[in-house]
Design an enzyme around this catalytic site. Structure first.
Site, PDB file in Angstrom:
ATOM      1  N   ALA A 200     -32.581  60.779  49.549  1.00 51.39           N
ATOM      2  CA  ALA A 200     -33.387  61.130  50.845  1.00 51.39           C
ATOM      3  C   ALA A 200     -33.832  59.960  51.316  1.00 51.39           C
ATOM      4  CB  ALA A 200     -34.678  61.751  50.208  1.00 51.39           C
ATOM      5  N   CYS A 325     -28.760  46.005  47.766  1.00 52.79           N
ATOM      6  CA  CYS A 325     -29.038  46.020  46.561  1.00 52.79           C
ATOM      7  C   CYS A 325     -28.403  44.856  45.827  1.00 52.79           C
ATOM      8  CB  CYS A 325     -28.160  47.257  45.782  1.00 52.79           C
ATOM      9  SG  CYS A 325     -29.005  48.607  46.070  1.00 52.79           S
TER      10      CYS A 325
END
Length: 383
Positions: A200, A325
């Site tokens: 999301a 990341c």
């Protein structure tokens, strides 16, 4: 425009839409019960979850029972890869992926190797695209899973998902697609895809909630044991506000999908043109005719991207040097190395990713500051 806050790293995460926050706030106040409880306040939460599941599946053209809610893209990718590999271990222990996957995919495959599975990492061309003929040649009788991302998070290149899906179906191999960067940015065709991950926070929803599409008939072993939530596929108390926020965010995004795509593409092309004209000695990376409309990967000759990041941040501008990341490491991007970049060129590359709230004035300000920062760095590097 607040020149102290220009956000151009939407591939890392997106700011939440106010309409999503409003819906989630109402749910947090009124539907706080555990959805597994039989009393009314708990069942109210359960109803919200199932209505949200129906909304998400309907928007994507899927069946509601095919949507499994997770904590995000990383868990969805792990669930797909580990779940299939474990389930089909007796059939075969050979897995295929590409060299430019997200770290949540690559590190999962590396772990699978340490546990005894064999993994083939497909190379890519200079545009970051997998060669489907190489894929065909890599398939063995023991191959049980192919996992290829829909679009790359650093350079934006789309993979030939339709063709790969046909090959997987022809060979009776499960096909997983990491679609985290693509949902909300382009229409998705799920034909011949067995598993599909999304999250999301990439389309203006909350962090900490994602989903895995599991095609009807596809079996996977669950990773998290405990209760029987999500049709006994993912244990744990459901994140009711997150689920409804994800549904609302997807609804808003898909309602305006093509308008936002065109707006972002126009702004991105405008930005790239200004950078090429005003700065010079730059290279735009990836497949320029087949990439995400919001994404630009640009290399600057004789400049360290890390220095640019600090200079831009001092002026309130947020961009990245690759995947969020991996941005805390000093290693060059594995994606840029895979497409043939030298270490120095990889370390001179910025990723700029536009979003729903990006304005032309912000792009002008960004290019102005970037030009000064690049000029300063190049002057310092003159021998």
């Amino acid at each position: 425009m607040d020149k102290k806050n220009v956000y151009l790293d939407n591939n890392a995460t997106t700011p939440m839409d106010d309409r999503v926050i409003e819906v989630m706030t109402k749910v947090m106040r009124e539907s706080y019960g555990n959805p597994s409880s039989v009393y009314q306040v708990g069942q109210k939460g359960k109803k919200i979850i199932e209505e949200s599941r129906e909304m998400i599946s309907g928007l994507l053209g899927l069946k509601s029972r095919e949507i499994v809610f997770t904590s995000g893209g990383t868990e969805s990718n792990n669930m797909a890869i580990r779940g299939v590999a474990r389930c089909l271990k007796k059939k075969g222990m050979h897995l295929i992926t590409s060299a430019i996957e997200h770290s949540s995919v690559l590190n999962t495959f590396k772990d699978m190797e340490s546990l005894g599975w064999e993994v083939t990492y497909l190379g890519v061309d200079e545009k970051g695209k997998v060669n489907t003929e190489e894929l065909r040649r890599s398939i063995k009788d023991e191959t049980v899973l192919i996992s290829i991302m829909h679009s790359n998070n650093e350079i934006g290149t789309f993979q030939p998902i339709t063709e790969i899906g046909k090959i997987a179906k022809e060979k009776n191999i499960i096909f997983h697609v990491d679609g985290v960067q693509s949902v909300g940015k382009i229409k998705i065709d799920f034909e011949n895809i067995d598993l599909f991950s999304f999250a999301a926070h990439k389309f203006y929803g909350p962090k900490g909630i994602g989903a895995l599409y599991v095609k009807s008939g596809v079996k996977i072993e669950k990773l998290i044991t405990g209760g029987h939530q999500e049709r006994n596929r993912r244990a744990g108390t459901e994140n009711v506000p997150g689920v409804c926020g994800m549904a609302k965010a997807l609804e808003i995004t898909l309602e305006n999908l093509y308008v936002e795509m065109e707006k972002e593409k126009k702004l991105r092309d405008y930005m790239e043109k200004k950078i090429l004209e005003n700065i010079g000695k730059v290279t735009i990376n990836g497949d320029l005719s087949n990439r995400l409309s919001n994404t630009s990967s640009i290399s600057f000759e004789k400049v360290e991207a890390e220095s640019l990041l600090f200079a831009l941040d001092m002026k309130g501008i947020a961009v990245s040097a690759g995947s969020a990341c991996a941005s805390s490491t000093l290693s060059p991007s594995h994606v840029l190395e895979a497409i043939g970049f030298s270490i120095s060129k990889a370390k001179s590359t910025l990723r700029i990713s536009l979003g729903r709230f990006t304005q032309k004035e912000e792009i002008d300000y960004f290019v102005e500051i970037l030009e000064m920062a690049v000029g300063n760095e190049r002057n310092l590097n003159i021998i």
